[in-house]
Design a protein around this motif. Structure first.
Motif, mmCIF file in Angstrom:
data_model
loop_
_atom_site.group_PDB
_atom_site.id
_atom_site.type_symbol
_atom_site.label_atom_id
_atom_site.label_comp_id
_atom_site.label_asym_id
_atom_site.label_seq_id
_atom_site.Cartn_x
_atom_site.Cartn_y
_atom_site.Cartn_z
ATOM 1 N N GLY A 100 4.897 -5.510 1.111
ATOM 2 C CA GLY A 100 4.580 -5.082 -0.241
ATOM 3 C C GLY A 100 4.634 -3.586 -0.418
ATOM 4 O O GLY A 100 3.907 -3.027 -1.244
ATOM 5 N N GLU A 101 5.495 -2.918 0.343
ATOM 6 C CA GLU A 101 5.619 -1.467 0.218
ATOM 7 C C GLU A 101 6.080 -1.095 -1.194
ATOM 8 O O GLU A 101 7.035 -1.654 -1.724
ATOM 9 N N GLY A 102 5.366 -0.161 -1.801
ATOM 10 C CA GLY A 102 5.690 0.260 -3.150
ATOM 11 C C GLY A 102 5.192 -0.674 -4.228
ATOM 12 O O GLY A 102 5.383 -0.400 -5.413
ATOM 13 N N GLU A 103 4.563 -1.787 -3.860
ATOM 14 C CA GLU A 103 4.051 -2.744 -4.834
ATOM 15 C C GLU A 103 2.548 -2.561 -5.015
ATOM 16 O O GLU A 103 1.883 -1.864 -4.238
ATOM 17 N N LYS A 104 2.013 -3.191 -6.064
ATOM 18 C CA LYS A 104 0.582 -3.051 -6.340
ATOM 19 C C LYS A 104 -0.253 -3.776 -5.306
ATOM 20 O O LYS A 104 -1.374 -3.350 -5.010
ATOM 21 N N ARG A 105 0.252 -4.858 -4.748
ATOM 22 C CA ARG A 105 -0.504 -5.603 -3.750
ATOM 23 C C ARG A 105 0.369 -5.917 -2.550
ATOM 24 O O ARG A 105 1.570 -6.137 -2.669
ATOM 25 N N LEU A 150 -1.480 -5.372 5.171
ATOM 26 C CA LEU A 150 -1.307 -4.594 6.394
ATOM 27 C C LEU A 150 -1.715 -5.475 7.561
ATOM 28 O O LEU A 150 -2.832 -5.989 7.592
ATOM 29 N N ARG A 151 -0.814 -5.650 8.506
ATOM 30 C CA ARG A 151 -1.098 -6.462 9.688
ATOM 31 C C ARG A 151 -1.107 -5.541 10.898
ATOM 32 O O ARG A 151 -0.141 -4.826 11.164
ATOM 33 N N ILE A 180 -4.359 -6.458 -0.264
ATOM 34 C CA ILE A 180 -5.119 -5.340 -0.823
ATOM 35 C C ILE A 180 -4.300 -4.617 -1.891
ATOM 36 O O ILE A 180 -3.075 -4.726 -1.938
ATOM 37 N N GLU A 181 -4.992 -3.864 -2.746
ATOM 38 C CA GLU A 181 -4.299 -3.080 -3.763
ATOM 39 C C GLU A 181 -3.660 -1.845 -3.140
ATOM 40 O O GLU A 181 -4.239 -1.226 -2.251
ATOM 41 N N TYR A 182 -2.479 -1.516 -3.621
ATOM 42 C CA TYR A 182 -1.741 -0.326 -3.208
ATOM 43 C C TYR A 182 -1.692 -0.197 -1.682
ATOM 44 O O TYR A 182 -2.198 0.765 -1.103
ATOM 45 N N PRO A 183 -1.072 -1.156 -1.026
ATOM 46 C CA PRO A 183 -1.051 -1.150 0.445
ATOM 47 C C PRO A 183 -0.367 0.072 1.034
ATOM 48 O O PRO A 183 -0.733 0.505 2.130
ATOM 49 N N SER A 184 0.616 0.629 0.337
ATOM 50 C CA SER A 184 1.304 1.811 0.864
ATOM 51 C C SER A 184 0.346 2.994 0.979
ATOM 52 O O SER A 184 0.412 3.773 1.940
#
Length: 221
Positions: free
Chosen positions: A147-152, A155-156, A194-198
């Motif tokens: 979800g890079e660049g996405e709202k949700r 992270l593993r 999560i929100e804003y994972p980046s």
């Protein structure tokens, strides 16, 4: 990929601030001396789909459909009551695969909290499957960001396990076999939906780099 969720924020005050509905006091007794929280949050709430559901959903529908057909045919042909009970058990298992596991997973995720400090990754899960995971940033395994660049996104922290679980998976968990059906019980530490994972990825990366170079870290982007 995700239906609903709560907000999460980068924070400075480990006592007063909250992130994603998480009161930092929940982590307070777990903090080391002079350790401070940079971010806290919660996993996405409600129904949560993962890449494995591309296989699990068709499989569960086939299982449930076959169980219903088998039980119907056994009852129609006048089979002993044992066969009806046996078929009913498999129907219940099939219904759990199709519907129940999503409800259980959503219920479990309501009991999970995440935090990133200037030293560690913290994951806390309350009863009934109470568990606390702490990962030192200096020994952090590979981070996989979806979800890079996405709202949700997610992270593993570590390599993904196989569908049936890996005997060498880290860390070992008595719930490992359920991780494929319930992301909340996946033995691999992760921040789910999560929100804003980046942005959180950047916080983790910067904190780790600062720790390795003995520099103070801020919670800003």
């Amino acid at each position: 990929m995700i239906c609903t969720g709560r907000k999460s924020h980068a924070i400075d005050d480990p006592v007063q601030a909250t992130g994603g509905g998480v009161h930092i006091g929940a982590f307070q007794r777990r903090l080391l001396p002079r350790e401070r929280v940079l971010w806290s949050g919660m996993p996405a709430q409600g129904v949560f789909f993962t890449g494995r559901d591309m296989f699990l959903i068709p499989f569960s529908l086939l299982w449930c459909g076959f169980a219903i057909f088998w039980t119907y045919m056994a009852a129609r042909q006048g089979a002993p009551l044992f066969f009806d009970a046996w078929g009913a058990m498999f129907i219940c298992i099939g219904l759990f695969f199709v519907f129940g596991r999503f409800a259980v997973d959503a219920w479990l995720r309501r009991r999970i909290s995440y935090a990133v400090t200037d030293r560690r990754i913290l994951i806390m899960r309350t009863a009934p499957f109470a568990n606390f995971t702490s990962i030192d940033l200096e020994r952090l395994p590979d981070i996989q960001l979806s979800g890079e660049g996405e709202k949700r996104g997610t992270l593993r922290f570590g390599a993904a396990t196989s569908f049936f679980g890996s005997p060498g998976a880290w860390p070992r968990s008595r719930y490992q076999g359920f991780g494929s059906w319930s992301p909340a019980l996946d033995p691999v530490p992760q921040f789910l939906g999560i929100e804003y994972p980046s942005k959180v990825f950047d916080i983790v990366t910067k904190a780790g780099n600062a720790l390795r170079h003995d520099r103070p870290v801020s919670s800003g982007g």
